[in-house]
Design a protein around this motif. Structure first.
Motif, PDB file in Angstrom:
ATOM      1  N   PHE A  90       0.827  -1.202   0.000  1.00  0.00           N
ATOM      2  CA  PHE A  90       0.000   0.000   0.000  1.00  0.00           C
ATOM      3  C   PHE A  90       0.866   1.259   0.000  1.00  0.00           C
ATOM      4  N   ILE A  91       1.892   1.284   0.841  1.00  0.00           N
ATOM      5  CA  ILE A  91       2.778   2.447   0.916  1.00  0.00           C
ATOM      6  C   ILE A  91       3.514   2.648  -0.406  1.00  0.00           C
ATOM      7  N   SER A  92       3.976   1.558  -1.009  1.00  0.00           N
ATOM      8  CA  SER A  92       4.711   1.646  -2.277  1.00  0.00           C
ATOM      9  C   SER A  92       3.807   2.130  -3.406  1.00  0.00           C
ATOM     10  N   VAL A  93       2.577   1.642  -3.450  1.00  0.00           N
ATOM     11  CA  VAL A  93       1.634   2.087  -4.482  1.00  0.00           C
ATOM     12  C   VAL A  93       1.360   3.580  -4.331  1.00  0.00           C
ATOM     13  N   VAL A  94       1.150   4.025  -3.106  1.00  0.00           N
ATOM     14  CA  VAL A  94       0.909   5.448  -2.865  1.00  0.00           C
ATOM     15  C   VAL A  94       2.122   6.269  -3.304  1.00  0.00           C
ATOM     16  N   ALA A  95       3.329   5.798  -2.961  1.00  0.00           N
ATOM     17  CA  ALA A  95       4.542   6.526  -3.327  1.00  0.00           C
ATOM     18  C   ALA A  95       4.702   6.625  -4.841  1.00  0.00           C
ATOM     19  N   VAL A  96       4.432   5.521  -5.559  1.00  0.00           N
ATOM     20  CA  VAL A  96       4.532   5.555  -7.023  1.00  0.00           C
ATOM     21  C   VAL A  96       3.466   6.471  -7.615  1.00  0.00           C
ATOM     22  N   CYS A  97       2.273   6.449  -7.048  1.00  0.00           N
ATOM     23  CA  CYS A  97       1.209   7.340  -7.536  1.00  0.00           C
ATOM     24  C   CYS A  97       1.599   8.811  -7.348  1.00  0.00           C
ATOM     25  N   ILE A  98       2.371   9.090  -6.314  1.00  0.00           N
ATOM     26  CA  ILE A  98       2.824  10.471  -6.092  1.00  0.00           C
ATOM     27  C   ILE A  98       3.886  10.851  -7.114  1.00  0.00           C
ATOM     28  N   THR A  99       4.857   9.977  -7.320  1.00  0.00           N
ATOM     29  CA  THR A  99       5.932  10.302  -8.263  1.00  0.00           C
ATOM     30  C   THR A  99       5.439  10.344  -9.709  1.00  0.00           C
ATOM     31  N   ILE A 151      -0.821   0.360 -12.001  1.00  0.00           N
ATOM     32  CA  ILE A 151       0.264   0.638 -11.059  1.00  0.00           C
ATOM     33  C   ILE A 151       0.252  -0.376  -9.921  1.00  0.00           C
ATOM     34  N   ILE A 152      -0.927  -0.723  -9.424  1.00  0.00           N
ATOM     35  CA  ILE A 152      -1.016  -1.770  -8.395  1.00  0.00           C
ATOM     36  C   ILE A 152      -0.464  -3.085  -8.943  1.00  0.00           C
ATOM     37  N   PHE A 153      -0.808  -3.408 -10.188  1.00  0.00           N
ATOM     38  CA  PHE A 153      -0.317  -4.627 -10.829  1.00  0.00           C
ATOM     39  C   PHE A 153       1.210  -4.595 -10.910  1.00  0.00           C
ATOM     40  N   GLU A 154       1.790  -3.454 -11.297  1.00  0.00           N
ATOM     41  CA  GLU A 154       3.246  -3.330 -11.453  1.00  0.00           C
ATOM     42  C   GLU A 154       3.967  -3.458 -10.111  1.00  0.00           C
ATOM     43  N   VAL A 155       3.474  -2.765  -9.096  1.00  0.00           N
ATOM     44  CA  VAL A 155       4.110  -2.802  -7.780  1.00  0.00           C
ATOM     45  C   VAL A 155       4.004  -4.198  -7.166  1.00  0.00           C
ATOM     46  N   THR A 156       2.837  -4.823  -7.284  1.00  0.00           N
ATOM     47  CA  THR A 156       2.662  -6.173  -6.744  1.00  0.00           C
ATOM     48  C   THR A 156       3.553  -7.166  -7.476  1.00  0.00           C
ATOM     49  N   LEU A 179      13.436   4.067  -8.592  1.00  0.00           N
ATOM     50  CA  LEU A 179      14.120   3.809  -7.323  1.00  0.00           C
ATOM     51  C   LEU A 179      13.178   3.139  -6.319  1.00  0.00           C
ATOM     52  N   ILE A 180      11.928   3.572  -6.311  1.00  0.00           N
ATOM     53  CA  ILE A 180      10.945   2.941  -5.420  1.00  0.00           C
ATOM     54  C   ILE A 180      10.765   1.475  -5.800  1.00  0.00           C
ATOM     55  N   LEU A 181      10.680   1.180  -7.101  1.00  0.00           N
ATOM     56  CA  LEU A 181      10.524  -0.213  -7.542  1.00  0.00           C
ATOM     57  C   LEU A 181      11.749  -1.050  -7.204  1.00  0.00           C
ATOM     58  N   ILE A 182      12.945  -0.452  -7.251  1.00  0.00           N
ATOM     59  CA  ILE A 182      14.163  -1.173  -6.864  1.00  0.00           C
ATOM     60  C   ILE A 182      14.074  -1.610  -5.409  1.00  0.00           C
ATOM     61  N   LEU A 183      13.638  -0.695  -4.539  1.00  0.00           N
ATOM     62  CA  LEU A 183      13.486  -1.028  -3.121  1.00  0.00           C
ATOM     63  C   LEU A 183      12.386  -2.067  -2.917  1.00  0.00           C
ATOM     64  N   VAL A 184      11.306  -1.949  -3.693  1.00  0.00           N
ATOM     65  CA  VAL A 184      10.203  -2.914  -3.576  1.00  0.00           C
ATOM     66  C   VAL A 184      10.678  -4.309  -3.961  1.00  0.00           C
ATOM     67  N   MET A 185      11.460  -4.419  -5.031  1.00  0.00           N
ATOM     68  CA  MET A 185      11.945  -5.730  -5.465  1.00  0.00           C
ATOM     69  C   MET A 185      12.893  -6.347  -4.439  1.00  0.00           C
ATOM     70  N   LEU A 186      13.769  -5.534  -3.863  1.00  0.00           N
ATOM     71  CA  LEU A 186      14.681  -6.047  -2.839  1.00  0.00           C
ATOM     72  C   LEU A 186      13.914  -6.480  -1.592  1.00  0.00           C
ATOM     73  N   TYR A 187      12.947  -5.655  -1.174  1.00  0.00           N
ATOM     74  CA  TYR A 187      12.147  -6.029  -0.015  1.00  0.00           C
ATOM     75  C   TYR A 187      11.360  -7.308  -0.291  1.00  0.00           C
TER      76      TYR A 187
END
Length: 527
Positions: A428-437, A454-459, A502-510
């Motif tokens: 949820f936090i990552s989706v919100v962050a991507v929606c902001i950027t 975007i939800i599909f991409e982040v998930t 950069l957000i997606l990089i952190l999401v993938m590592l997490y």
């Protein structure tokens, strides 16, 4: 095997000297002991794996940046190379660069990263460290306080409780024997399916000129394609040398079925096929230890990643049941839709099965996901979110695991784990962050940058899958007919801003390390 060197004597004869690999083996053993001691005394298992993935991420990005691409005019930024490296080592494989622009050397780097980041290979590394532990313990008589090691179902177990006691005993010998046997079996398992997968693809392309012509037209080496595709499927990576992924072979159902099988044995059905491999080894070698391993509880950490028989069957049935449920919905909703346009019935069924299987972490694609109906997309999001260990069971929680987790010390780290947000909150936090950027693109291009996409991409990044709805210029031009745009065959992530990447990089590592946070967030009541 041996390493050869030579020197010339006065008589003019060249005398070969053979140096055994024993010295090299000793050096490797010393390195494993050092890594184990470091992990046991100074580094938690989470931090050890974090360092492993981050170091390979930066090493891979540097190699990708230094090696020359196949297209001289292609000069991507370092952030894109960092994204591709992270995507490979975490086996997420969301692409931001056209794969055909990479040279063969760069493709090999991506292939090695996917291999090193795959679940089966990481399991082998854990077993090698465990072997170093038991070897060291057998030569020492003093007790050492060891840190926890990860369990297959995310429980944390003490090394001493995992059959790794410091004092030499029968349990130590049995643990070492099981560990060595598992190393041999998994090593053979990896080699066997890579050889079979590569050989099967080579045989198919040798016999089907049309499929072989696709690679020839693109200038892709046949062996490199077959090997990279097999490695990608087994590691559940998702990157293949073609820019369109497997879409160019959606009329070759044999290729899709072969890669579907390799993807299943490399992740979702790995526990089942591991038991089958151990059973086959017991029949071939007639060693009683293999039979004892299969009959043992399997809940003990010394047998990880081997699961107990009942848990293995429930996990496998759950995986097959989910796949069948999505497959039925997919075919019911989109059988006559644009997503399967131009395919016959068998090709439609094969492509649907291929996508459904790949939604469980493999990420290879044979169709345009943006054309899938919203109901199926939502179901695929759930499939991408579920870990490979997701299982339905009516049995009560195993007592031994429950007791071990209850005995875990309630220290500072325990309180921190309780206060950290649950896993789903981070999506949820990552989706919100991507929606902001990406808010300006969402406003200007709402069809491509829709909230669902975007939800599909982040998930997909969080689940280390790699499926993406992509980007279509035709959808942009529906909203702005005068807009200039060029279609690119890579993920929607490739159209994100630098901040979004950069957000997606952190999401993938997490997402790759999410098993260590499975018990976090207990202080938050979400019901």
């Amino acid at each position: 095997m041996a390493i050869f060197s030579s020197e010339t004597h006065a008589d003019g004869l060249i005398i070969s000297r053979t140096y055994s690999f024993a010295r090299l083996g000793r050096y490797l053993h010393t390195l494993l002991l050092f890594v184990y001691r470091l992990s046991g005394f100074y580094i938690t298992p989470f931090f050890l794996q974090l360092c492993y993935f981050i170091s390979l991420t930066f090493l891979g990005s540097l190699l990708l940046a230094l090696l020359k691409p196949s297209d001289p005019d292609f000069s991507p930024g370092y952030l894109d190379m960092l994204f591709m490296s992270t995507s490979s080592i975490t086996v997420s494989c969301l692409g931001v660069v056209e794969m055909e622009r990479f040279s063969s050397a760069q493709i090999v780097v991506l292939m090695l990263l996917m291999f090193l980041g795959g679940d089966v290979f990481v399991s082998l590394l854990v077993l090698l460290l465990r072997k170093a532990n038991t070897t060291e313990n057998s030569s020492r008589s003093v007790e050492i306080e060891a840190g926890p090691i990860p369990h297959d179902d995310d429980a944390v177990v003490d090394r001493s409780e995992a059959g790794m006691d410091i004092n030499p005993s029968a349990a130590d010998v049995e643990s070492k024997t099981y560990t060595c046997l598992l190393i041999y079996v998994i090593s053979g398992y990896i080699a066997t399916f890579h050889v079979l997968g590569t050989a099967s693809l080579l045989a198919y392309f040798a016999g089907v000129s049309r499929a072989r012509g696709v690679l020839k037209t693109k200038g892709i080496n046949l062996f490199l394609f077959c090997l990279c595709t097999t490695v990608s499927s087994f590691a559940n990576g998702g990157f293949v040398p073609t820019s369109e992924n497997m879409v160019v072979f959606n009329r070759d159902p044999v290729v899709l079925l072969l890669m579907t099988a390799v993807a299943l044995v490399g992740n979702t059905l790995f526990p089942l096929f591991l038991r089958l491999a151990i059973w086959a080894s017991s029949k071939l070698t007639r060693r009683a230890e293999f039979g004892s391993m299969l009959k043992s509880s399997g809940n003990e950490a010394r047998l990880w990643p081997l699961l107990p028989k009942s848990q293995t069957w429930m996990l496998s049935l759950t995986a097959v049941g989910l796949l069948l449920a999505v497959l039925v919905l997919f075919c019911a909703m989109d059988w006559n839709g644009a997503v399967f346009d131009g395919l016959n019935s068998f090709q439609k069924l094969t492509s649907a099965l291929f996508i459904v299987v790949n939604s469980r972490h493999a990420g290879e694609n044979s169709i345009d996901c943006s054309l899938i109906s919203p109901a199926v997309l939502v179901f695929l999001i759930v499939m991408m979110y579920l870990p490979a260990s997701a299982s339905f069971t009516l049995a009560r929680e195993d007592d031994s695991i429950h007791e071990r987790t209850q005995r875990k010390p309630q220290g500072k780290s325990s309180w921190l784990q309780r206060l950290i947000f649950p896993q789903i909150s981070w999506i949820f936090i990552s989706v919100v962050a991507v929606c902001i950027t990406e808010r300006r693109k969402m406003s200007r291009d709402s069809l491509n940058f829709s909230t669902l996409n975007i939800i599909f991409e982040v998930t997909s990044g969080y689940g280390n899958v790699g499926l993406s709805t992509g980007y279509s210029c035709s959808r942009l031009q529906k909203l702005d007919p005068g807009a200039s745009c060029e279609d690119k065959p890579y993920s929607l992530s490739g159209w994100f801003s630098d901040e979004g990447k950069l957000i997606l990089i952190l999401v993938m590592l997490y997402g790759r390390l999410k098993k260590f946070s499975a018990g976090c967030g207990k202080a938050w009541k979400l019901y």
